[in-house]
Design an enzyme around this catalytic site. Structure first.
Site, PDB file in Angstrom:
ATOM      1  CE  LYS A   1      -3.320   2.665   2.772  1.00 64.39           C
ATOM      2  NZ  LYS A   1      -4.278   2.688   3.893  1.00 64.39           N
TER       3      LYS A   1
ATOM      4  CG  ASP B   1      -5.587   7.953   4.631  1.00 64.94           C
ATOM      5  OD1 ASP B   1      -6.473   8.648   4.082  1.00 64.94           O
ATOM      6  OD2 ASP B   1      -5.829   6.905   5.259  1.00 64.94           O
TER       7      ASP B   1
ATOM      8  CE  LYS C   1      -6.648   8.539   8.093  1.00 66.93           C
ATOM      9  NZ  LYS C   1      -7.367   7.445   8.765  1.00 66.93           N
TER      10      LYS C   1
ATOM     11  CG  ASP D   1      -2.028   5.112   4.896  1.00 68.38           C
ATOM     12  OD1 ASP D   1      -1.911   4.001   5.439  1.00 68.38           O
ATOM     13  OD2 ASP D   1      -3.101   5.530   4.407  1.00 68.38           O
TER      14      ASP D   1
ATOM     15  CG  ASP E   1     -10.007   7.513   6.570  1.00 67.63           C
ATOM     16  OD1 ASP E   1      -8.926   7.471   5.939  1.00 67.63           O
ATOM     17  OD2 ASP E   1     -10.072   7.668   7.803  1.00 67.63           O
TER      18      ASP E   1
ATOM     19  CD  GLU F   1      -6.788   5.421   2.316  1.00 62.07           C
ATOM     20  OE1 GLU F   1      -7.801   5.478   3.027  1.00 62.07           O
ATOM     21  OE2 GLU F   1      -5.660   5.135   2.759  1.00 62.07           O
TER      22      GLU F   1
ATOM     23  NE  ARG G   1     -11.111  -0.933   3.129  1.00 59.90           N
ATOM     24  CZ  ARG G   1     -11.733  -1.201   4.270  1.00 59.90           C
ATOM     25  NH1 ARG G   1     -12.893  -1.830   4.265  1.00 59.90           N
ATOM     26  NH2 ARG G   1     -11.205  -0.840   5.422  1.00 59.90           N
TER      27      ARG G   1
END
Ligand code: BES
Ligand code: MN
Ligand code: ZN
Length: 483
Positions: A254, A259, A266, A277, A336, A338, A340
């Site tokens: 990933k 993020d 967030k 991230d 959020d 995102e 996946r």
């Protein structure tokens, strides 16, 4: 980066700031220190006075006025019966921290017991990794630190091979830490692609970089949906290592370089760490960089769909539906979730090269940290034999992995009214529904998902791990690939 070499002269003739020796409980120092070094009686006396029993992590520093090595550091290794090779890495880390705290620059370290090659490998890794610093943004460094480390051991082929492995591995882990520690302002998708390309050139790997247009042609609507809100263009990074022998494996990381959560924004405190991230991507790039030196067999693909998750007038919205490379449509219920989405297309892309096995690493869910705490990664997969091999690889490196289930009955949570899937389930079981979401993109290919949201960064130093990016996953991937 510290280089650990072999002491080529007699210890009595060696000059260094520190001589470090690991000791077991109940073991007389006479077995560790040679009489002809001269200081044994003095050291025995100090040990008695200071009640040094060699309990695990206990330390004793003794000045040696008439010796080339000006100080002796005894480090407790605990009970001999509890010894495992990983203690050599912990010992190395303790020596490095003790030396660096005192701004000592040179050390001779006695090799503790155990198989010579593996012990030297782990000891040298402990020294190098505990000495890791990320200080490129500081005006002043922390002062002198350990640069010259020599092992007190007989120079054998096994020892040299162990040190070479340590060098490749600690370089790979440090590279991953650097990538994670770098602020998102500079570690953009483009910067990550540039880094991968340069590394590939230096190490003789192949590197392909796909832009938004290429990804659009491939139908990667899920990945591109996440990328829409950012002014930084997405970059799909594809590294290829071609070793001798058979087999093709793919590693997917990933690579969300920041993020913000997107429109499902967030809160500030949760956003603060979100430059990390892309730790899965960092682990993949780090591991790939070590494959030539480690002589890994077969073909290995490293794949990263790098992007930011930001907000803008064109950011992806809640309720939108996007279609991925494998044709699956997904309704967005939370921007959020995102990771996946980017991984779904990265996994589909990986499958187009028909790997025999597929592993992804991702800072995917806070839920995984709730379940397992900050130091243990969650492992899920569709093939127990592969899961077991990954768990064993983790165990051999001391990276803590714990298997979580992919329960059939939770699939219900991912049903959408208007699309094939929605991108989030309910609150409970958040790590598992994320895993189930990914599972629906890998088909029958043996696949393991490692959720590294917790251990990818550390809030304080421990053993060979420093505060900040940890490089978690590199060691496990390398152990998996070399077995
Ligand atoms: N990158 C985060 C997960 C994360 C959280 C990593 C904390 C490291 C530390 C991920 O993209 C995320 O936001 N996940 C959401 C999923 C939720 C919206 C279903 C989460 O865990 O809250
Ligand atoms: Mn997120
Ligand atoms: Zn994320």
């Amino acid at each position: 980066m510290i280089e650990v070499t072999v002491l080529s002269q007699d210890l009595k003739d060696a000059e260094a700031d520190l001589l470090a020796v690991g000791a077991f409980e109940g073991e007389p120092l006479g077995q560790l220190l040679r009489r002809d070094w001269g200081f044994i009686n003095h050291v025995n006396e100090v040990c008695d006075k200071e009640r040094f029993t060699a309990a695990l992590d206990q330390q004793l520093l003794v000045h040696l006025p008439d010796f080339g090595c000006r100080r002796l550091l005894l480090v407790g290794l605990g009970n001999k019966d509890n010894y495992s090779p990983l203690l050599a890495r912990r010992f190395g880390a303790e020596v490095a921290r003790a030396a660096n705290a005192r701004h000592l620059t040179s050390a001779v370290v006695a090799l503790p017991r155990g198989t010579v090659g593996e012990t030297a490998n782990l000891l040298a890794q402990g020294i190098a990794l505990a000495s890791y610093r990320f200080d490129r943004y500081r005006r002043q460094s922390d002062g002198p630190s350990l640069t010259d480390v020599k092992l007190l051991a007989s120079d054998t082929k096994a020892l040299r091979a162990g040190l070479a492995r340590a060098q490749a591995t600690s370089h790979a882990i440090s590279a991953a830490r650097d990538l994670v520690n770098e602020p998102a302002e500079t570690m953009t998708p483009q910067a990550m692609a540039d880094y991968a390309r340069k590394m590939a050139k230096e190490r003789g790997l192949e590197c392909r970089v796909l832009g938004a247009k290429d990804c659009e042609k491939l139908g990667m609507g899920l990945y591109l949906a996440v990328a829409r809100g950012s002014s930084q263009p997405p970059r799909l990074i594809h590294l290829i290592y071609r070793g001798t022998g058979r087999g093709r494996r793919a590693l997917v990381g990933k690579g969300v370089t920041f993020d913000s959560g997107g429109l499902s924004l967030k809160p500030s405190t949760s956003m603060l760490d979100m430059k990390t991230d892309m730790a899965g991507a960092a682990a993949v790039i780090g591991a790939m960089s070590a494959l030539p030196a480690l002589g890994v067999e077969g073909e290995v693909h490293g794949i990263i769909a790098a992007t930011e998750n930001m907000i803008s007038g064109d950011a992806y919205r809640l309720g939108d539906v996007y279609r991925g490379m494998n044709g699956t449509s997904v309704e967005i219920h939370n921007t959020d979730a995102e990771g996946r989405l980017t991984l779904a297309d990265a996994l589909a892309y990986a499958l187009s090269f028909e790997p025999d096995e597929l592993i992804d690493l991702a800072t995917l869910t806070g839920a995984c940290m709730i379940a397992l705490g900050p130091r243990i990664a969650g492992v899920m997969g569709n093939n127990q034999r592969l899961v077991d091999r990954v768990l064993a690889a983790g165990q051999s490196t001391g990276e803590d992995l714990w298997q979580l289930p992919l329960p059939e009955h939770l699939k219900e949570m991912l049903k959408s009214d208007i699309a094939d899937l929605k991108n989030v389930g309910e609150r409970w079981g958040g790590a598992l529904t994320a895993g189930l979401f990914l599972q629906s993109f890998v088909g029958d290919t043996p696949w393991v998902h490692i959720d590294i949201a917790g251990p990818s960064s550390a809030s304080k130093a421990y053993e060979h791990v420093n505060k900040g990016g940890t490089g978690f996953g590199v060691a496990t991937l390398l152990a998996y690939l070399t077995k």
